[in-house]
Design a protein around this motif. Structure first.
Motif, mmCIF file in Angstrom:
data_model
loop_
_atom_site.group_PDB
_atom_site.id
_atom_site.type_symbol
_atom_site.label_atom_id
_atom_site.label_comp_id
_atom_site.label_asym_id
_atom_site.label_seq_id
_atom_site.Cartn_x
_atom_site.Cartn_y
_atom_site.Cartn_z
ATOM 1 N N UNK A 159 41.898 43.183 36.615
ATOM 2 C CA UNK A 159 43.178 43.171 35.899
ATOM 3 C C UNK A 159 44.136 44.228 36.423
ATOM 4 N N UNK A 160 43.633 45.412 36.701
ATOM 5 C CA UNK A 160 44.519 46.521 37.061
ATOM 6 C C UNK A 160 44.641 46.741 38.567
ATOM 7 N N UNK A 161 43.653 46.293 39.343
ATOM 8 C CA UNK A 161 43.682 46.559 40.781
ATOM 9 C C UNK A 161 43.535 45.300 41.630
ATOM 10 N N UNK A 162 43.323 44.158 40.986
ATOM 11 C CA UNK A 162 43.083 42.931 41.738
ATOM 12 C C UNK A 162 44.288 42.471 42.541
ATOM 13 N N UNK A 163 44.084 42.224 43.822
ATOM 14 C CA UNK A 163 45.150 41.752 44.703
ATOM 15 C C UNK A 163 44.725 40.525 45.512
ATOM 16 N N UNK A 164 43.491 40.490 45.937
ATOM 17 C CA UNK A 164 43.024 39.433 46.833
ATOM 18 C C UNK A 164 42.182 38.421 46.055
ATOM 19 N N UNK A 165 42.616 37.169 46.059
ATOM 20 C CA UNK A 165 41.966 36.126 45.274
ATOM 21 C C UNK A 165 40.579 35.811 45.822
ATOM 22 N N UNK A 166 39.635 35.663 44.919
ATOM 23 C CA UNK A 166 38.266 35.370 45.302
ATOM 24 C C UNK A 166 38.049 33.884 45.520
ATOM 25 N N UNK A 167 38.522 33.053 44.598
ATOM 26 C CA UNK A 167 38.326 31.607 44.674
ATOM 27 C C UNK A 167 39.475 30.947 43.926
ATOM 28 N N UNK A 168 40.656 31.024 44.516
ATOM 29 C CA UNK A 168 41.878 30.637 43.822
ATOM 30 C C UNK A 168 41.878 29.182 43.379
#
Length: 267
Positions: A159-168
């Motif tokens: 939530x606070x640091x996520x930038x790169x999608x894992x499995x969009x």
């Protein structure tokens, strides 16, 4: 947010109490819980391509789980587990009288629910007897604490640091950063458990944490795939602010069998 927090607290207390109290409470709670999750699965999966035999599947799942639990608790000889065979056959026989357009699609969905939902809960139940013939709450409790630690770490970091999608394509909100946060918190939980619950070596607790983090994440993604394919947002509404019970235990569905396999190899 307040409703969500209250629901989560109540839910955690109930689950922990069911694990810690004794083997019979543990059995009854998780037989009922897994049956409810199976019912949610049947509600999601039913469409024009196939309609599972909900009653038959619930009877097969609950009784099979119950028979296995009674055997583990020493209340039933192992030969009684053979009753699962006619229970399974009954799913096929019942379809002869239902006059459905695609009976084998209905049978497949019915049995898939038992494999996808009930067997993982049976695997989780087995953890209570993995190191002793009598019920020991420490492994099931440790499993849940690591699983929740992984979920919490993934949620907060994502939530606070996520930038790169894992499995969009399947779950747009999941990120690689969240995955890393979940793994780290799960490992921290495993080290704490290794200190207080030395029934396993530290490296074995760490192995369990890594398995839960990886397979728990895939379990979450698989359930998201199921809901997305059926155009469903939540598996149910029994938990205000959280959705259904299947939503809360999706990580267990792939992680529990993997952990049991790991323990069978290393113990």
């Amino acid at each position: 947010m307040k409703v969500r927090a209250i629901t989560a607290l109540f839910f955690v207390i109930v689950v922990l109490a069911s694990i810690v109290l004794n083997g019979y409470v543990f059995t009854i709670f998780f037989v009922v819980l897994s049956s409810y999750c199976l019912n949610e699965f049947y509600r999601i999966i039913a469409d024009e391509t196939g309609r599972p035999n909900r009653l038959g599947g619930l009877v097969l799942g609950a009784l099979s789980f119950g028979l296995y639990a009674a055997y583990c608790l020493g209340s039933l000889p192992v030969t009684y587990l053979l009753l699962i065979v006619p229970l399974t056959a009954a799913v096929f026989i019942t379809s002869l009288y239902q006059k459905q357009a695609k009976p084998f699609a209905d049978i497949a969905y019915t049995l898939l629910g038992v494999v996808y939902v009930i067997l993982p809960f049976v695997s989780f139940f087995t953890l209570g007897f993995a190191t002793t013939t009598a019920y020991d709450y420490r492994l099931p409790l440790g499993f849940m604490l690591i699983l929740w630690g992984n979920d919490t770490g993934a949620y907060l970091v994502g939530r606070y640091f996520g930038r790169h999608r894992l499995f969009e394509r399947i779950s747009p909100k999941k990120t690689w950063e969240g995955l890393a946060g979940g793994v780290i918190l799960a490992l921290v939980a495993s080290l704490v458990l290794a200190h207080y619950f030395p029934l396993l070596a530290t490296w074995q607790w760490i192995g369990i944490a890594l398995i839960i983090s990886i397979f728990g994440t895939f379990g979450d993604l698989v359930e998201s795939m199921l809901k997305r394919s059926q155009h469903v947002k939540d598996s149910g509404s029994v938990l205000p602010g959280h959705g259904g019970l299947l939503d809360r235990f999706d990580g267990l569905l792939l992680a529990a069998p993997a952990v049991v396999a790991f323990l069978k190899i290393v113990l």
